[in-house]
Design an enzyme around this catalytic site. Sequence first.
Site, PDB file in Angstrom:
ATOM      1  N   LYS A 115      18.154  23.567   6.055  1.00 19.03           N
ATOM      2  CA  LYS A 115      17.056  24.533   6.143  1.00 19.03           C
ATOM      3  C   LYS A 115      17.535  25.833   5.496  1.00 19.03           C
ATOM      4  CE  LYS A 115      13.923  26.549   9.640  1.00 19.03           C
ATOM      5  NZ  LYS A 115      13.521  26.534  11.065  1.00 19.03           N
TER       6      LYS A 115
ATOM      7  N   SER B 178       8.588  25.666  12.153  1.00 17.89           N
ATOM      8  CA  SER B 178       8.969  26.337  10.937  1.00 17.89           C
ATOM      9  C   SER B 178       9.829  25.485  10.006  1.00 17.89           C
ATOM     10  CB  SER B 178       9.746  27.615  11.280  1.00 17.89           C
ATOM     11  OG  SER B 178      10.960  27.301  11.935  1.00 17.89           O
TER      12      SER B 178
ATOM     13  N   SER C 163      10.177  24.287  16.541  1.00 20.66           N
ATOM     14  CA  SER C 163      10.178  24.179  15.080  1.00 20.66           C
ATOM     15  C   SER C 163      10.816  22.940  14.476  1.00 20.66           C
ATOM     16  CB  SER C 163      10.867  25.394  14.474  1.00 20.66           C
ATOM     17  OG  SER C 163       9.939  26.413  14.300  1.00 20.66           O
TER      18      SER C 163
HETATM   19  N1  GLN Z   1       5.891  28.368  16.279  1.00 20.83           N
HETATM   20  C1  GLN Z   1       6.858  29.145  16.977  1.00 20.83           C
HETATM   21  C2  GLN Z   1       6.910  30.542  16.374  1.00 20.83           C
HETATM   22  O1  GLN Z   1       6.105  30.816  15.555  1.00 20.83           O
HETATM   23  C3  GLN Z   1       8.178  28.457  16.945  1.00 20.83           C
HETATM   24  C4  GLN Z   1       9.029  28.777  15.800  1.00 20.83           C
HETATM   25  C5  GLN Z   1      10.400  28.155  15.889  1.00 20.83           C
HETATM   26  O2  GLN Z   1      10.684  27.298  16.711  1.00 20.83           O
HETATM   27  N2  GLN Z   1      11.294  28.627  15.030  1.00 20.83           N
HETATM   28  O3  GLN Z   1       7.695  31.398  16.712  1.00 20.83           O
END
Ligand code: GLN
Length: 474
Positions: free
Chosen positions: A63, A138, A162
């Site tokens: 990532k 994400s 995410s």
């Molecule tokens: N959707 C969540 C956020 O927007 C989770 C993001 C994540 O796990 N990095 O913060």
Amino acid sequence: MDITKLKEMKSVQERVDEAVNKSHAYQADLNAMVSFIDPSEQIENLKHIDPQAPFYGVPVVLKDLVNMKGTVTTGSSGILENYVSPYDATITEKLRAAGAIIIGKSSCDTFGMGGTNMTAWTGPVMNPYDLTRMSGGSSGGSAVLVASGVVPMAIGTDTGDSIRKPASYNNIVGLKPTYGRISRYGVIPYASSLDHVGVFTRNVKDAALSLEVLAGRDDKDMTSSQLPVEAYAKLLNSDLEGKRIGIIQNVIDAIQNRETLNLFKDLCDQLTAKGALVQSIHLDEKLMHAFLPTYYIIANAEATANHANLDGLRFGVLHEGNSMEESMIRSRTAGFGKLLKKRFVIGSYALFTENQEEVFRKAQKVRRLIVEDLKRVLCEVDVVIAPASAQGAPKFDDVSIDQLSSEYLIAENYMALANFSGYPSITVPMGYVDGLPVGVNLTSAAFTEQLLLNVALAVEESTGIKDMIKEPKR
Ligand code: GLN
């Protein structure tokens, strides 16, 4: 085909070439890669690695939050657009030592902040099952690169869900282990008390293998655990006899889609037939409604603090002004998108001295109550289970979901419970809803990864969905 098989079937050059070629060929459709890394030096370096090493010559992707010396690591942001990593993250070192060939960095929501992968500086990532739908985020780039067969394993991070949400949308396995199980040294943070490193794979066995390689104490990460790493892959077994599985009834009650509910029910029946003791459990409904606000306050407050150093002077692209302050303002204004700015406003608000008690501390107290509630339930059952999403991946322009509904607040956002608690959590494919993949999520107590993986394997055997590859087609 799992990683062990892949190593038997194809030569190093073949599997790396295939991954690199596919990553380029799919880029126009998926937009999953932020940067490509020439693998030749790493292949050359394999002469120093034991050919029996678990990832010997296996192509993988990081990532775009993970540092690898000499490569561009942008966090899918504008502000770090040309940041070159001066060092390796611990997980990068571990992957290299295990023989992995890192072929690039995958797109994500900027600094992991989002659930759509639509905030990446390089644009949205498409879902291979339907290119008009989102990958989820994400860690969307990593998810679709595994789902489309480019690499058998990709690194993700998970602060709210995410890894586990995009895994659901892309028919693959997504594992977020216990807080402290995998070192975060060298991984650009989002919210330090919630951030976890984890993996995407196409089957549970590969997830177990990956965890074995990545886990372990790291003196460079003070939050990393001293507990020894188990031989997760070798010890993997799907015997469910006597295992207590708790259905999170609040999530089931919040889901409208009959197909999702039917799939889930079928799965639970199969787990029962395999000897598991499946029962409903209830978490405190009021607390569940507070998950998202609690998450946003804590995550955004920590993100605001973590990203204060991205000002064009210490880190990031500089947009010069007439004073130091003006330079910082200009750099941050140019380098961050709308969503991040919104989140920094929320985070700053929560951290204002006059708001700290009422907002930030209160969120921390609610977090504690949520964790206590989950602990209570995990005394009665070994694992809690529920669909990882109420339906398949949304369309890019979908605004239909009511963000104050229980479906959104509970069914679509409950997986943050594993971030609040730090407990291990895994998403495994469950089936298809309206033709789109939907996963099922399992969470267990701290450092019970082996148990979690074992139950996940039983789920995989029940659904028969593993090693799925979906090439993107227009
Ligand atoms: N959707 C969540 C956020 O927007 C989770 C993001 C994540 O796990 N990095 O913060």
